[in-house]
Design an enzyme around this catalytic site. Structure first.
Site, PDB file in Angstrom:
ATOM      1  N   CYS A 177      41.866  40.649  41.125  1.00  0.00           N
ATOM      2  CA  CYS A 177      40.816  41.507  41.675  1.00  0.00           C
ATOM      3  C   CYS A 177      40.103  42.313  40.595  1.00  0.00           C
ATOM      4  N   MET A 178      40.854  43.136  39.867  1.00  0.00           N
ATOM      5  CA  MET A 178      40.217  44.058  38.923  1.00  0.00           C
ATOM      6  C   MET A 178      40.528  43.755  37.464  1.00  0.00           C
ATOM      7  N   MET A 211      33.689  41.450  43.091  1.00  0.00           N
ATOM      8  CA  MET A 211      34.396  40.190  42.830  1.00  0.00           C
ATOM      9  C   MET A 211      33.539  39.055  42.272  1.00  0.00           C
ATOM     10  N   LYS A 219      36.531  49.684  59.995  1.00  0.00           N
ATOM     11  CA  LYS A 219      37.952  49.594  59.647  1.00  0.00           C
ATOM     12  C   LYS A 219      38.552  50.987  59.536  1.00  0.00           C
ATOM     13  N   GLY A 236      38.183  47.274  44.618  1.00  0.00           N
ATOM     14  CA  GLY A 236      38.365  46.750  45.959  1.00  0.00           C
ATOM     15  C   GLY A 236      39.398  47.510  46.756  1.00  0.00           C
ATOM     16  N   GLN A 237      40.596  47.641  46.193  1.00  0.00           N
ATOM     17  CA  GLN A 237      41.713  48.190  46.956  1.00  0.00           C
ATOM     18  C   GLN A 237      41.777  49.717  46.828  1.00  0.00           C
TER      19      GLN A 237
HETATM   20  N1  MGD Z   1      40.110  32.861  48.645  1.00  0.00           N
HETATM   21  C1  MGD Z   1      40.193  34.112  48.198  1.00  0.00           C
HETATM   22  N2  MGD Z   1      41.396  34.664  47.966  1.00  0.00           N
HETATM   23  C2  MGD Z   1      41.467  35.935  47.488  1.00  0.00           C
HETATM   24  C3  MGD Z   1      40.299  36.685  47.198  1.00  0.00           C
HETATM   25  C4  MGD Z   1      39.038  36.064  47.450  1.00  0.00           C
HETATM   26  O1  MGD Z   1      37.961  36.662  47.240  1.00  0.00           O
HETATM   27  N3  MGD Z   1      39.038  34.785  47.932  1.00  0.00           N
HETATM   28  N4  MGD Z   1      40.402  37.953  46.717  1.00  0.00           N
HETATM   29  C5  MGD Z   1      41.616  38.364  46.028  1.00  0.00           C
HETATM   30  C6  MGD Z   1      41.652  39.837  45.967  1.00  0.00           C
HETATM   31  S1  MGD Z   1      40.319  40.620  45.247  1.00  0.00           S
HETATM   32  C7  MGD Z   1      42.674  40.560  46.451  1.00  0.00           C
HETATM   33  S2  MGD Z   1      42.692  42.264  46.202  1.00  0.00           S
HETATM   34  C8  MGD Z   1      43.831  39.907  47.085  1.00  0.00           C
HETATM   35  C9  MGD Z   1      44.504  40.677  48.209  1.00  0.00           C
HETATM   36  O2  MGD Z   1      45.654  39.962  48.540  1.00  0.00           O
HETATM   37  P1  MGD Z   1      46.937  40.597  49.235  1.00  0.00           P
HETATM   38  O3  MGD Z   1      47.186  41.939  48.712  1.00  0.00           O
HETATM   39  O4  MGD Z   1      48.015  39.606  49.112  1.00  0.00           O
HETATM   40  O5  MGD Z   1      46.428  40.696  50.754  1.00  0.00           O
HETATM   41  P2  MGD Z   1      46.658  41.833  51.837  1.00  0.00           P
HETATM   42  O6  MGD Z   1      46.264  41.262  53.135  1.00  0.00           O
HETATM   43  O7  MGD Z   1      45.985  43.079  51.443  1.00  0.00           O
HETATM   44  O8  MGD Z   1      48.215  42.030  51.794  1.00  0.00           O
HETATM   45  C10 MGD Z   1      48.830  43.282  51.896  1.00  0.00           C
HETATM   46  C11 MGD Z   1      50.098  43.139  52.707  1.00  0.00           C
HETATM   47  O9  MGD Z   1      50.783  44.381  52.722  1.00  0.00           O
HETATM   48  C12 MGD Z   1      51.172  44.708  54.062  1.00  0.00           C
HETATM   49  N5  MGD Z   1      51.251  46.186  54.123  1.00  0.00           N
HETATM   50  C13 MGD Z   1      50.350  47.093  54.563  1.00  0.00           C
HETATM   51  N6  MGD Z   1      50.778  48.345  54.332  1.00  0.00           N
HETATM   52  C14 MGD Z   1      51.985  48.237  53.738  1.00  0.00           C
HETATM   53  C15 MGD Z   1      52.945  49.187  53.250  1.00  0.00           C
HETATM   54  O10 MGD Z   1      52.757  50.396  53.281  1.00  0.00           O
HETATM   55  N7  MGD Z   1      54.096  48.668  52.703  1.00  0.00           N
HETATM   56  C16 MGD Z   1      54.329  47.323  52.624  1.00  0.00           C
HETATM   57  N8  MGD Z   1      55.457  46.902  52.051  1.00  0.00           N
HETATM   58  N9  MGD Z   1      53.444  46.422  53.103  1.00  0.00           N
HETATM   59  C17 MGD Z   1      52.289  46.864  53.619  1.00  0.00           C
HETATM   60  C18 MGD Z   1      50.134  44.080  54.930  1.00  0.00           C
HETATM   61  O11 MGD Z   1      50.647  43.835  56.220  1.00  0.00           O
HETATM   62  C19 MGD Z   1      49.821  42.781  54.145  1.00  0.00           C
HETATM   63  O12 MGD Z   1      50.632  41.722  54.552  1.00  0.00           O
HETATM   64  O13 MGD Z   1      43.409  38.638  47.613  1.00  0.00           O
HETATM   65  C20 MGD Z   1      42.899  37.776  46.631  1.00  0.00           C
HETATM   66  N10 MGD Z   1      42.695  36.470  47.247  1.00  0.00           N
HETATM   67  N1  MGD Z   2      35.720  44.636  54.922  1.00  0.00           N
HETATM   68  C1  MGD Z   2      36.381  44.501  53.794  1.00  0.00           C
HETATM   69  N2  MGD Z   2      36.056  45.262  52.739  1.00  0.00           N
HETATM   70  C2  MGD Z   2      36.719  45.097  51.584  1.00  0.00           C
HETATM   71  C3  MGD Z   2      37.793  44.169  51.463  1.00  0.00           C
HETATM   72  C4  MGD Z   2      38.117  43.393  52.608  1.00  0.00           C
HETATM   73  O1  MGD Z   2      39.038  42.547  52.580  1.00  0.00           O
HETATM   74  N3  MGD Z   2      37.390  43.578  53.739  1.00  0.00           N
HETATM   75  N4  MGD Z   2      38.469  44.028  50.299  1.00  0.00           N
HETATM   76  C5  MGD Z   2      38.259  44.979  49.234  1.00  0.00           C
HETATM   77  C6  MGD Z   2      38.570  44.302  47.962  1.00  0.00           C
HETATM   78  S1  MGD Z   2      40.191  44.274  47.448  1.00  0.00           S
HETATM   79  C7  MGD Z   2      37.607  43.772  47.163  1.00  0.00           C
HETATM   80  S2  MGD Z   2      38.085  43.094  45.686  1.00  0.00           S
HETATM   81  C8  MGD Z   2      36.180  43.912  47.481  1.00  0.00           C
HETATM   82  C9  MGD Z   2      35.341  42.627  47.258  1.00  0.00           C
HETATM   83  O2  MGD Z   2      34.008  42.915  47.475  1.00  0.00           O
HETATM   84  P1  MGD Z   2      32.817  41.888  47.148  1.00  0.00           P
HETATM   85  O3  MGD Z   2      32.941  41.395  45.770  1.00  0.00           O
HETATM   86  O4  MGD Z   2      31.565  42.562  47.518  1.00  0.00           O
HETATM   87  O5  MGD Z   2      33.079  40.710  48.202  1.00  0.00           O
HETATM   88  P2  MGD Z   2      33.432  39.161  48.154  1.00  0.00           P
HETATM   89  O6  MGD Z   2      33.160  38.675  49.515  1.00  0.00           O
HETATM   90  O7  MGD Z   2      34.785  38.906  47.610  1.00  0.00           O
HETATM   91  O8  MGD Z   2      32.402  38.528  47.092  1.00  0.00           O
HETATM   92  C10 MGD Z   2      31.298  37.906  47.537  1.00  0.00           C
HETATM   93  C11 MGD Z   2      30.212  37.745  46.529  1.00  0.00           C
HETATM   94  O9  MGD Z   2      30.536  36.928  45.402  1.00  0.00           O
HETATM   95  C12 MGD Z   2      29.298  36.539  44.824  1.00  0.00           C
HETATM   96  N5  MGD Z   2      29.431  35.414  43.873  1.00  0.00           N
HETATM   97  C13 MGD Z   2      29.790  34.132  44.070  1.00  0.00           C
HETATM   98  N6  MGD Z   2      29.716  33.412  42.918  1.00  0.00           N
HETATM   99  C14 MGD Z   2      29.293  34.253  41.947  1.00  0.00           C
HETATM  100  C15 MGD Z   2      29.042  34.151  40.548  1.00  0.00           C
HETATM  101  O10 MGD Z   2      29.145  33.089  39.920  1.00  0.00           O
HETATM  102  N7  MGD Z   2      28.659  35.276  39.898  1.00  0.00           N
HETATM  103  C16 MGD Z   2      28.478  36.461  40.534  1.00  0.00           C
HETATM  104  N8  MGD Z   2      28.084  37.519  39.814  1.00  0.00           N
HETATM  105  N9  MGD Z   2      28.677  36.589  41.860  1.00  0.00           N
HETATM  106  C17 MGD Z   2      29.101  35.507  42.558  1.00  0.00           C
HETATM  107  C18 MGD Z   2      28.420  36.223  45.992  1.00  0.00           C
HETATM  108  O11 MGD Z   2      27.100  36.629  45.704  1.00  0.00           O
HETATM  109  C19 MGD Z   2      29.059  37.000  47.173  1.00  0.00           C
HETATM  110  O12 MGD Z   2      28.193  37.885  47.808  1.00  0.00           O
HETATM  111  O13 MGD Z   2      36.015  44.313  48.827  1.00  0.00           O
HETATM  112  C20 MGD Z   2      36.814  45.454  49.196  1.00  0.00           C
HETATM  113  N10 MGD Z   2      36.351  45.833  50.499  1.00  0.00           N
HETATM  114  S1  SF4 Z   3      37.363  53.622  52.601  1.00  0.00           S
HETATM  115 FE1  SF4 Z   3      36.310  51.655  52.864  1.00  0.00          FE
HETATM  116  S2  SF4 Z   3      37.281  50.748  54.657  1.00  0.00           S
HETATM  117 FE2  SF4 Z   3      37.771  52.945  54.706  1.00  0.00          FE
HETATM  118  S3  SF4 Z   3      36.156  53.869  55.955  1.00  0.00           S
HETATM  119 FE3  SF4 Z   3      35.525  54.005  53.822  1.00  0.00          FE
HETATM  120  S4  SF4 Z   3      34.223  52.211  53.510  1.00  0.00           S
HETATM  121 FE4  SF4 Z   3      35.440  51.828  55.369  1.00  0.00          FE
HETATM  122 MO    MO Z   4      40.488  42.893  45.614  1.00  0.00          MO
END
Ligand code: MGD
Ligand code: MGD
Ligand code: SF4
Ligand code: MO
Length: 759
Positions: free
Chosen positions: A164-165, A348, A75, A385-386
């Protein structure tokens, strides 16, 4: 380091290397390289973006960055390719009689400001809301907070970091009284063991994972993957231990039981630095609107804590966690041996948990009992995460209960904000209003009548979107969406504002290890695209708050950061000055007397320690951290006859969240074109489902059709299915549950009950 990286490359085709990448880079001497933090994850890698004739043409890892030392993941390398997408939002769009009309940006901002003003005068301050992001820059978060809390006087500001956090934050606050990790990435270079608690670093924090693999190859450091599902991280680990969802609560307590009963407690550390507490139990799950909960901590003794743990012997816990006694004892012995240095990593799995705050407390308990904290290689490390969940959402504080320093409920913090913002102290309300889920419930109920979302895509990312999508479509709420691309959220907007992307504006982000990083604008955004901070400022001016936003268009990022720095002056949270951030690949707060701090609370490293002892947990009034008595409680919805499977959701390495950016990057889209549902091969066989066949997932809330993936990227345990949420054509959040941790209000996307049918 290279040999280990090559090993990682073979194992993870997703990871490319600076050396390989360099072969493909234009060598043209006209290219100007500019530094920035990566746009994507919370690792916060340093990138160098090559610009030629006003266009971004190449990306490479910044060899000077201590985070990634020149390495990036897929990425990272391909990030700039999304800017050129054909359907980029380049002009404001205003909905008129059901169709979107291209509108000059200044006219669109006039409309946003007048709607916001009109709504406030008709329905009061708490009828308008902003929902922002851990991907907003520090200045963007700051002006959003200043507009809502300082100018308008409402706490109706929350952000996606709530999803998320939030549990990490409440975990830190309850255990230590101060947010964010005590350690840093350098811990990786010193640890003997890495234990991951339900996260998948090979895909989600890939560059940090490669640093772990490097230490494994060099020094024999061991990786133990403790998870509910077999992932690429498990496959590359020395040991994979699987547990039943939600029972991590019990296993963590069993580890503490073993530590105490084997005499592995660090007695001196406990005597000098620890208090014991318990809180309320049976808190509920927040499923009902307007749900309220407040914990009542009471002090307990070490003996009472020990007695409580009698319910968590490895033998008792093995029965329902499905982790065998030997593996529980194995993990406990790793933490228990005083000669081992141990880093725990989580993300997460522990935060998106209806007992997420408790889970964070429990892992701290293990590190505190053994004194394995705040020293190189001994580190409970909550990964972010973010890219700026720390820098913006948590430090600037774009949550309903937060101010740039401290919480709205405390008078001294409201007074500080009022002074720096130059607003009447009485204007900043002392009560938090809506956290993310409740904010969208309020939109659905009609209590919020104007909402502005920035840098988020809630109609894909919220849980139970089956309720919140119709809610957002109602005429009762005026919806403004700022994005760079059209999304399912912008589809319901009344006004769409075209934003500049990452390198089209200057900004600052703060990563997982308290590192603040700055970048300069490198290229012009197309058409009328405008930086988010500047759009907020323009709306504030149009609403009559111009005197509070005296920033200049050219220099607003610097002016805002300099104002914001005043909030954090001092040894506990000092932020580096811009001159430093412009030169270096970031600096870690507390930045004090010209120096970054690597290990907080340790008197050897942290300038804020002043109790005359080796450690000082100064976030708490008496300088002591807290070990919490927190029991196992079941998930709100567990598999039954009608809905016999656990649904777990998450991500894949190729895509970022809702896919809006990465699905517009051709190589990433091709590598992972659509979402899928992972099934255990035996479950698939018993239902007669084959790889690639369409499957319907049904919950009490909704359904989603996806192709089956058997023995593909990951492997769920029997009785569990996994779906990534990046695909807007297969909205798995119509199926998920909006239950949350009562303390953090963070939803649990990792567990609900579903039925599987052939489609
Ligand atoms: N089922 C499921 N749902 C989840 C999660 C999960 O584990 N499972 N994880 C949750 C978590 S941890 C997170 S962090 C959230 C993330 O959820 P979101 O933040 O809603 O998802 P993103 O795709 O990051 O959305 C960011 C948006 O900002 C836009 N964008 C990019 N750069 C800019 C910019 O500079 N300005 C503006 N205005 N827009 C911009 C992108 O095009 C995108 O549409 O999702 C949550 N939802
Ligand atoms: N490529 C990529 N990288 C990312 C992101 C992305 O969208 N894409 N998003 C970023 C963001 S905002 C976030 S928040 C992170 C998320 O990073 P991670 O937390 O690593 O990823 P997820 O896929 O949301 O979570 C998956 C894990 O949840 C665990 N899980 C399920 N149920 C339970 C439970 O009951 N207890 C515990 N302890 N674990 C459980 C499983 O073991 C599984 O491996 O990634 C960040 N990095
Ligand atoms: S900040 Fe995360 S997404 Fe970007 S290069 Fe490093 S590991 Fe990959
Ligand atoms: Mo997140």
């Amino acid at each position: 380091m290279l040999s280990a990286m090559t090993a990682a490359a073979t194992m993870f085709p997703g990871i490319l290397f600076a050396k390989d990448q360099e072969k493909n880079l234009p060598t043209d001497s006209d290219i100007k390289w500019n530094k920035a933090p990566c746009r994507f994850c919370g690792v916060g890698c340093g990138v160098l973006v090559g610009v030629k004739e006003g266009k971004a043409v190449a990306v490479k890892g910044d060899p000077k960055s201590t985070v990634n030392k020149g390495l990036l993941c897929v990425k990272g390398y391909h990030q700039i390719m999304c800017i050129q997408a054909e359907d980029r939002l380049t002009h404001a769009l205003v909905k008129k009689n059901g169709t979107y009309v291209k509108t000059p940006i200044s006219e669109a901002l006039d409309l946003v400001a007048s709607k916001m003003k009109e709504t406030i005068s008709k329905h009061g301050k708490d009828s308008v809301a902003m929902y922002t992001s851990g991907q907003s820059t520090i200045p963007e978060g700051y002006v959003a907070s200043k507009l809502m809390k300082g100018a308008i006087g409402t706490n109706n500001l929350d952000c996606n970091a709530r999803l998320c956090m939030a549990s990490a934050v409440t975990g830190f606050l309850t255990s230590f009284g101060a947010d964010e990790p005590m350690g840093c990435y350098e811990d990786i270079d010193h640890a003997d063991y890495f234990i991951t608690w339900g996260n998948n670093m090979a895909e989600m924090h890939p560059v940090l994972f490669s640093r772990m693999l490097d230490q494994k190859n060099r020094r024999g450091a061991q990786i133990i993957d403790f998870a509910t599902r077999t992932t690429r991280s498990s496959m590359a680990s020395d040991k994979s231990i699987l547990f039943e969802p939600q029972t991590d609560l019990a296993v963590a307590n069993a580890i503490c039981y073993e530590i105490i009963n084997n005499g592995w407690v660090n007695k001196k550390f406990i005597e000098d630095h620890i208090n014991f507490n318990k809180g309320l139990t049976n808190m509920g799950y927040g499923l009902e609107d307007n749900y309220k909960f407040k914990d009542k901590p009471t002090s307990i003794s070490f003996e009472e804590f020990k007695e409580f743990l009698e319910d968590y012997t490895p033998e008792k816990v093995a029965l329902y966690s499905k982790v065998c006694v030997r593996d529980i004892k194995y993990m406990a012995a790793i933490y228990g041996d005083p000669n081992n240095k141990v880093v725990s990593f989580w993300c997460m799995g522990m935060n998106q948990h209806t007992r997420g705050t408790w889970m964070n407390n429990l892992v701290y308990n293990i590190h505190l009992l053994t004194g394995k904290i705040s020293q190189p290689g001994n580190s409970p490390f909550s990964l972010t995460g973010q890219p700026s969940a720390c820098g913006t959402a948590r430090e600037v504080g774009t949550f309903t209960h937060k101010l740039p320093k401290g919480v709205v409920t405390k008078e001294k913090y409201r007074r500080l904000a009022a002074k720096i913002w130059k607003v009447p102290y009485e204007r900043i309300p002392s009560k938090p209003t809506y956290h993310a889920t409740e904010m969208f419930r309020a939109v659905d109920r009609g209590d919020i009548k104007f909402i502005w979302t920035q840098v988020v895509n809630p109609l894909v990312s919220l849980p139970k979107t089956g309720r919140y999508r119709p809610g957002m479509k109602k005429d009762s709420c005026f919806v403004v969406v700022s994005d760079v691309f059209p999304t399912p959220t912008s589809d319901v907007a009344d006004v769409i504002l075209p934003a500049c992307w990452h390198i089209e504006k200057s900004g600052l982000y703060g990563n997982s290890e308290r590192r603040t990083q700055h970048w300069n604008k490198m290229v012009e955004g197309p058409g009328d695209t405008t930086p988010d901070a500047w759009m907020t400022i323009e709306v504030a001016k149009r609403m009559g708050y111009g005197d509070l936003f005296p920033y200049s268009k050219e220099n607003h990022v610097e002016e805002i950061y300099n104002e914001y720095r005043q909030f954090h002056e001092g040894p506990q949270h000092g932020m580096a000055p811009l001159e430093v951030l412009k030169k270096e690949s970031g600096a870690m707060w507390p930045f004090y007397k010209g120096k970054s701090t690597r290990w907080r609370y340790n008197a050897k490293y942290d300038p804020a320690c002043n109790n005359g002892k080796d450690f000082h947990f100064y976030g708490k009034p008496d300088g002591k951290a807290i070990i919490w008595q927190r029991p196992y409680e079941p998930a709100p919805e567990v598999p039954d006859k009608e809905f016999p499977f656990w649904l777990n959701t998450g991500r894949v390495i190729e895509h970022w969240h809702t896919g809006s950016m990465t699905r517009r990057i051709p190589v990433l889209h091709k590598a992972m074109p659509n979402a899928y549902v992972e099934l255990h091969p035996q479950d698939a066989k018993s239902m007669g489902i084959t790889n690639g066949q369409d499957v319907k997932i049904v919950s009490r809330r909704g359904q989603c059709i996806l192709p089956a993936a058997i023995n593909q990227r990951g492997l769920p345990t029997r009785g569990q299915v996994f779906v990534p949420f990046f695909d807007e054509n297969m909205l798995i959040n119509d199926v998920t549950l909006d239950a949350f941790c009562p303390i953090s209000k963070e939803p649990d996307y990792k567990k609900c009950a579903v039925r599987i049918e052939k489609a």
